[in-house]
Write an enzyme that holds these catalytic residues in place. Structure first.
Site, PDB file in Angstrom:
ATOM      1  N   ARG A 245       0.825  -1.218   0.000  1.00 19.39           N
ATOM      2  CA  ARG A 245       0.000   0.000   0.000  1.00 19.39           C
ATOM      3  C   ARG A 245       0.859   1.267   0.000  1.00 19.39           C
ATOM      4  NH1 ARG A 245      -5.383   1.906   1.628  1.00 19.39           N
ATOM      5  NH2 ARG A 245      -5.194   3.698   3.009  1.00 19.39           N
TER       6      ARG A 245
ATOM      7  N   ILE B  60      -6.916   8.090  -1.293  1.00 22.84           N
ATOM      8  CA  ILE B  60      -6.927   6.626  -1.247  1.00 22.84           C
ATOM      9  C   ILE B  60      -7.778   6.282  -0.026  1.00 22.84           C
ATOM     10  CG2 ILE B  60      -4.722   6.637   0.023  1.00 22.84           C
ATOM     11  CD1 ILE B  60      -4.079   3.901  -1.092  1.00 22.84           C
ATOM     12  N   SER B  61      -8.699   5.319  -0.171  1.00 24.50           N
ATOM     13  CA  SER B  61      -9.632   5.016   0.920  1.00 24.50           C
ATOM     14  C   SER B  61      -8.910   4.406   2.119  1.00 24.50           C
ATOM     15  CB  SER B  61     -10.701   4.041   0.439  1.00 24.50           C
ATOM     16  OG  SER B  61     -11.341   4.528  -0.722  1.00 24.50           O
ATOM     17  N   GLN B  62      -9.545   4.578   3.280  1.00 25.50           N
ATOM     18  CA  GLN B  62      -9.082   3.953   4.528  1.00 25.50           C
ATOM     19  C   GLN B  62      -9.021   2.424   4.328  1.00 25.50           C
ATOM     20  OE1 GLN B  62     -12.284   3.997   7.257  1.00 25.50           O
ATOM     21  NE2 GLN B  62     -11.023   3.785   9.082  1.00 25.50           N
TER      22      GLN B  62
END
Ligand code: SAH
Length: 214
Positions: free
Chosen positions: A36, A62-64
């Site tokens: 990530r 960018i999503s959690q």
């Protein structure tokens, strides 16, 4: 990065995802594997495994990690599924779906993000992920129907184009609601042509901008 990224991922999955009830092993394994920290800007790499969304430039995020896991689990993905994603962003969610063995078709409307995601996903050898620069609210009709659809930006309603491109026995997850990053996550299912919507709780996404968005 001072601490080994693999260790950080193991910790992220246990503390943020398993602890909150996600059990799908294929989701957990994918998130334990995907680097990530490569999907965020270098200056933020140290924060890549924290419990939050992060900026990726162009006003997008960018999503959690948890929401990526939760949406991926809701989709009940099987290898070989054809999946449409609206909002490629960093490409992280697409990588999770690709790692799970799906054939991914993902659309992004911002050129800079599209190019960065294309470069990284190619370097990581995700040849089962196809990307397109376009307005995703119209879907990707040439490749329809899709077994699964995931929308990672929030619009005022569910675009009819996407419902039409969802296969029978298909599932879609999509944030729906007002602007300013406050939406409800809706699970849409289609069985024998009958479309059902279920509210899966509050969520916070950037705006879905396009013909059937804001
Ligand atoms: N899935 C992404 C999250 C990105 S944020 C990730 O894992 O990083 C949502 C993205 O949706 C943004 O990059 C934004 O530019 C994009 N977006 C918003 N409206 C769109 C539209 N109509 N079509 C395609 N992409 C859109």
């Amino acid at each position: 990065m001072r601490i080994d990224p693999k260790l950080r991922r193991t910790k992220m999955v246990e503390e943020q995802i398993v602890a909150r009830g996600v059990v799908d092993k294929t989701v957990l394994d994918a998130m334990r594997k995907i680097p990530r920290h490569l999907f965020v800007q270098d200056a933020l790499a140290d924060r890549a495994y924290t419990d939050s969304a992060l900026p990726i430039g162009e006003g997008q995020t960018i999503s959690q990690p948890f929401i990526v896991a939760y949406m991926s689990e809701l989709l009940q993905i099987k290898p070989g599924h054809k999946i449409l994603e609206i909002g490629t962003g960093s490409g992280y969610q697409a990588a999770v779906l690709g790692e799970m063995g799906a054939d991914v078709f993902s659309i992004e409307r911002i050129r800079k993000l599209f190019i960065a995601a294309r470069t990284l996903l190619f370097e990581l050898r995700y040849f089962n992920i196809n990307l397109k620069l376009d307005d995703g609210t119209m879907g990707w009709p040439d490749e329809a129907p899709y077994d699964r659809i995931i929308v990672t930006a929030g619009g005022p309603e569910i675009p009819q184009y996407l419902v039409d491109q969802l296969a029978d026995n298909g599932r879609m997850v999509i944030p729906v609601g007002g602007q300013k990053r406050k939406q409800q996550l809706i699970l849409v299912t289609k069985e024998d042509g009958k479309v059902t919507e279920t509210d899966m709780g509050g969520c916070s996404f950037v705006d879905l901008v396009g013909k059937q968005g804001w």
